[in-house]
Write an enzyme that holds these catalytic residues in place. Structure first.
Site, PDB file in Angstrom:
ATOM      1  N   ASP A   1      -1.926  24.927 -32.320  1.00 57.04           N
ATOM      2  CA  ASP A   1      -2.128  24.824 -33.758  1.00 57.04           C
ATOM      3  C   ASP A   1      -3.476  25.489 -34.056  1.00 57.04           C
ATOM      4  O   ASP A   1      -4.298  25.666 -33.144  1.00 57.04           O
ATOM      5  CB  ASP A   1      -2.147  23.350 -34.170  1.00 57.04           C
ATOM      6  CG  ASP A   1      -2.440  23.179 -35.647  1.00 57.04           C
ATOM      7  OD1 ASP A   1      -1.858  23.903 -36.459  1.00 57.04           O
ATOM      8  OD2 ASP A   1      -3.282  22.320 -35.974  1.00 57.04           O
TER       9      ASP A   1
ATOM     10  N   CYS B   1      10.776   6.619  11.000  1.00 52.55           N
ATOM     11  CA  CYS B   1      10.184   5.815   9.917  1.00 52.55           C
ATOM     12  C   CYS B   1       9.833   6.716   8.729  1.00 52.55           C
ATOM     13  O   CYS B   1       9.169   7.742   8.908  1.00 52.55           O
ATOM     14  CB  CYS B   1       8.944   5.095  10.415  1.00 52.55           C
ATOM     15  SG  CYS B   1       9.294   3.897  11.709  1.00 52.55           S
TER      16      CYS B   1
ATOM     17  N   ASP C   1       0.789  -1.229   0.000  1.00 55.39           N
ATOM     18  CA  ASP C   1       0.000   0.000   0.000  1.00 55.39           C
ATOM     19  C   ASP C   1       0.824   1.284   0.000  1.00 55.39           C
ATOM     20  O   ASP C   1       0.253   2.368   0.089  1.00 55.39           O
ATOM     21  CB  ASP C   1      -0.933   0.018   1.219  1.00 55.39           C
ATOM     22  CG  ASP C   1      -1.962  -1.094   1.161  1.00 55.39           C
ATOM     23  OD1 ASP C   1      -2.504  -1.335   0.072  1.00 55.39           O
ATOM     24  OD2 ASP C   1      -2.200  -1.735   2.193  1.00 55.39           O
TER      25      ASP C   1
ATOM     26  N   CYS D   1       6.723  -0.296   0.651  1.00 44.48           N
ATOM     27  CA  CYS D   1       6.370  -1.692   0.355  1.00 44.48           C
ATOM     28  C   CYS D   1       6.904  -2.077  -1.021  1.00 44.48           C
ATOM     29  O   CYS D   1       7.473  -3.165  -1.203  1.00 44.48           O
ATOM     30  CB  CYS D   1       4.853  -1.880   0.377  1.00 44.48           C
ATOM     31  SG  CYS D   1       4.045  -1.433   1.916  1.00 44.48           S
TER      32      CYS D   1
END
Length: 711
Positions: free
Chosen positions: A407, A363, A15, A19
């Protein structure tokens, strides 16, 4: 000897970016494995493997060891839409591995609390058991990750912190930290599932069955069984099972699910139908032109998936930063533990406790996910509004665009001439226009088709031409009507056939100075009148350019058309026009503007391919065509000029969201770091610095799914 094969798996529980990194590192260490592509937003893994060196079983075992569940997605709903086969169903949170971990650690925590309440002397042992038992699956994943090349994973940091807390007698807090970590991981999964909802919504647009007609019989068949050339019946209220062309019936179709256009579009024989569009009233018989695996919805899904899997420049920078960030943070944690006790004789217990809290704060998940979560939401939000962007790099660049080059033909203009002026010389306007249409009826020339279309729009009766029209290339078309021979031709040809007064010549020159093409309608040698035609600006062009100016973006027109026509269109739209540009000159113009800042080129994706490729971002116009989906860096399915401003606004909102996420991630960690060093933050709150920040970052990114352009 087995040949190398391509393998695709759905990986449940993947998730976040961290990971994906763990799985990618693990796959890199397996012999015979190459071309690894891990997409956490889609929970997908694709690779090429030499089965003589590594078996599929070994790959799945390695993924399981890391704590994820590899799933064979063959036969899923999505497999009928495209070749990224995967299961799109979401299981209930309590049946997932993360859900079971939350329930398990929660039960252990409550048991420990109950035991400590009944027998306080057993409190420490009860909480120690709860912490260590709950830590087992996390620890296994930590050591599996370390063995596979990812030593600084969040699971490793968690394991060290929890074991350290137990070692210094803070078992109660260790058990709470393990439980909160499990809850945080579950919330990450739930949030990631919501981010994937955009893809699921697109898949759900296509019905699973269709009514296929074969002769006089009609049968209900699975949508994947429909072949190119089959005829299907789409009843009122039904969704189109695939792309096709109407061969019978008249109705209005809601194409909002595909193009984002809210106004129903009229359909008649010859009209295109897109998969997933909803038939409003009349029954339609449609000949299928694309299979379910290759229709517009499938290609949009495939493009959005690839875009979400690609990394934006900011995401690549964050990845590089996080590789250094985590080891530095672990070193800081060690210094917090060692320096005060060794230098000033501070209490070891206190500083070990604080060092463990710093370890939890370190972390990197929230930081790593800050950019890809915003990019994925921005891409999904755009796709739901008919704004397709092929990757995070293009989405980021769009927000920095200084100039947009358009254009002319088919981009700022409708792409085909329309009747703008009618000058009557003899007779009435209706008679003159009807006679011109009679001569041009059946003609394939754009000017003739425009005259016929204008006559039909006015509901005029077109006289019968006898024998068909006779064309003199470059000069005129002549046909015999009941009243005599009528010609529709150039002013030069008309002047050769009869005298044109000075007044009429001045009128012709005035119309041509406005960039219009003038044809003269004459009967015999008598002039009946003039018809002026021009490829007019799109109805939304002026508003779209105004929205760009409101965003502070400069707009220019680069065209190969003549200067007079370009000046007229440019003047009508209020933008700078550069005309008579050959492809090389267009490229030079793009390069010149690019030197002053990022430039986007908007074109039809066919003759503008070199300029589209040379620009910072190429944007293709086209409602769901192959060109719109496969050319350039972005495509506007609504086929509106205003979509360019919407793309830029979406990009700016995404960039703003990214920096908000980075500020949230680093800001929350900084606050907790300071409070930890001063002894204010307990371990259980330290874990919130990461899991809490990850949830906040993801929730903030999901706000982009509700993005609305404000002009």
């Amino acid at each position: 000897m087995a040949a190398a094969i391509s393998l695709k798996l759905r990986v449940e529980g993947m998730d976040c970016g961290a990971c994906a990194v763990k799985i990618e590192n693990a796959m890199k260490r397996l012999p015979g494995v190459s071309d690894i592509d891990v997409n956490y937003s889609l929970q997908s893994l694709s690779l090429v493997v030499d089965e003589d060196r590594t078996s599929r079983h070994a790959i799945e075992a390695k993924i399981k060891a890391l704590g994820y569940a590899p799933v064979d997605p063959s036969g899923s709903i999505a497999s009928s839409l495209h070749d990224d086969n995967r299961d799109v169903t979401e299981s209930a949170w309590w049946s997932s591995s993360k859900g079971r971990l939350v329930i398990g650690t929660g039960v252990l925590l409550m048991l420990a609390f109950a035991i400590s309440d009944v027998e306080p002397t057993w409190s420490n042992r009860a909480y120690t058991a709860a912490a260590l038992i709950g830590l087992l699956p996390i620890g296994r994943r930590a050591f599996a990750g370390a063995a596979s090349g990812t030593p600084f994973s969040i699971e490793m940091l968690m394991s060290i912190a929890a074991i350290g807390a137990v070692a210094i007698g803070a078992a109660e807090e260790a058990a709470v930290v393990v439980f909160l970590f499990a809850v945080g991981e579950l919330l990450e999964g739930v949030a990631a599932g919501r981010a994937r909802a955009g893809i699921k919504a697109l898949i759900d647009l296509v019905p699973r069955t269709a009514l296929r007609q074969s002769g006089s019989s009609v049968e209900t068949v699975p949508v994947e069984d429909i072949l190119v050339g089959d005829t299907v019946i789409i009843r009122p209220g039904d969704r189109a099972p695939s792309d096709g062309t109407v061969i019978e019936g008249i109705s209005e179709v809601n194409e909002a699910p595909v193009t984002g256009e809210s106004v129903p579009v009229g359909k008649e024989p010859g009209s295109k139908i897109y998969a997933g569009s909803i038939n409003a009233n009349g029954e339609l018989r449609v000949e299928i032109t694309r299979t379910a695996a290759d229709n517009t919805i499938a290609r949009i899904i495939h493009m959005v998936e690839e875009a979400q899997g690609s990394k934006a420049p900011t995401a690549r920078f964050i990845d590089r930063f996080s590789r250094w960030y985590t080891p530095i943070a672990m070193t800081l944690s060690a210094l917090v533990v060692l320096v005060p006790p060794l230098l000033i004789g501070a209490d070891w217990f206190t500083w070990i406790y604080r060092g463990l809290a710093v370890l939890l704060i370190a972390c990197p998940c929230a930081l790593v996910i800050s950019t890809p979560a915003a990019i994925a939401s921005g891409l999904a939000s755009g796709a739901r509004r008919g704004l397709l962007v092929k990757g995070g790099a293009a989405l980021e660049t769009l927000g920095k665009i200084k100039t947009v080059a358009f254009d002319k033909t088919g981009t700022l203009t409708s792409g085909h001439p329309l009747v703008t002026d009618i000058v009557v010389i003899a007779g009435t306007e209706a008679e003159m226009l009807a006679k011109a249409a009679a001569v041009e009826r059946g003609s394939s020339h754009p000017l003739g088709a425009a005259i016929v279309a204008e006559t039909e729009r006015r509901g005029l009766n077109i006289p019968q031409a006898f024998g068909g029209g006779i064309a003199t290339p470059g000069k005129a078309v002549t046909a015999r009507l009941k009243s005599g021979f009528v010609s529709v031709g150039s002013p030069r040809h008309a002047a050769e056939q009869s005298d044109i007064s000075d007044e009429i010549k001045k009128r012709i020159e005035a119309l041509e100075s406005q960039g219009k093409t003038v044809v003269v309608v004459s009967e015999g040698k008598h002039l009946l009148g003039l018809v002026a035609l021009r490829d007019e600006p799109r109805p939304d062009a002026s508003d779209g350019l105004a929205k760009l100016r409101a965003l502070g973006v400069h707009a220019i027109m680069l065209t190969g058309d003549n200067a007079r026509t370009a000046a007229a269109i440019g003047s009508a739209l209020g933008l700078e026009a550069r005309a008579e540009l050959l492809p090389d000159a267009k490229l030079a113009a793009i390069a010149a503007y690019k030197s002053d800042g990022p430039i986007a080129m908007v074109g039809d994706g066919i003759n503008d391919a070199p300029a589209l490729a040379a620009s910072s971002v190429g944007i293709a116009m086209g409602g769901g065509t192959d060109v719109a989906l496969e050319t350039s860096d972005a495509a506007l399915l609504k086929n509106r000029v205003a979509g360019v401003a919407e793309l830029i606004a979406l990009s700016r909102a995404t960039l703003s969201n990214i920096w908000q996420n980075i500020a949230l991630a680093l800001g929350l960690k900084s606050v907790f770091l300071v409070t930890t060093l001063f002894g204010v933050t307990p371990l259980w709150m330290a874990i919130l610095a990461d899991t809490g920040a990850t949830v906040l970052v993801t929730a903030n990114a999901l706000r982009l799914l509700r993005f609305e352009f404000k002009s």
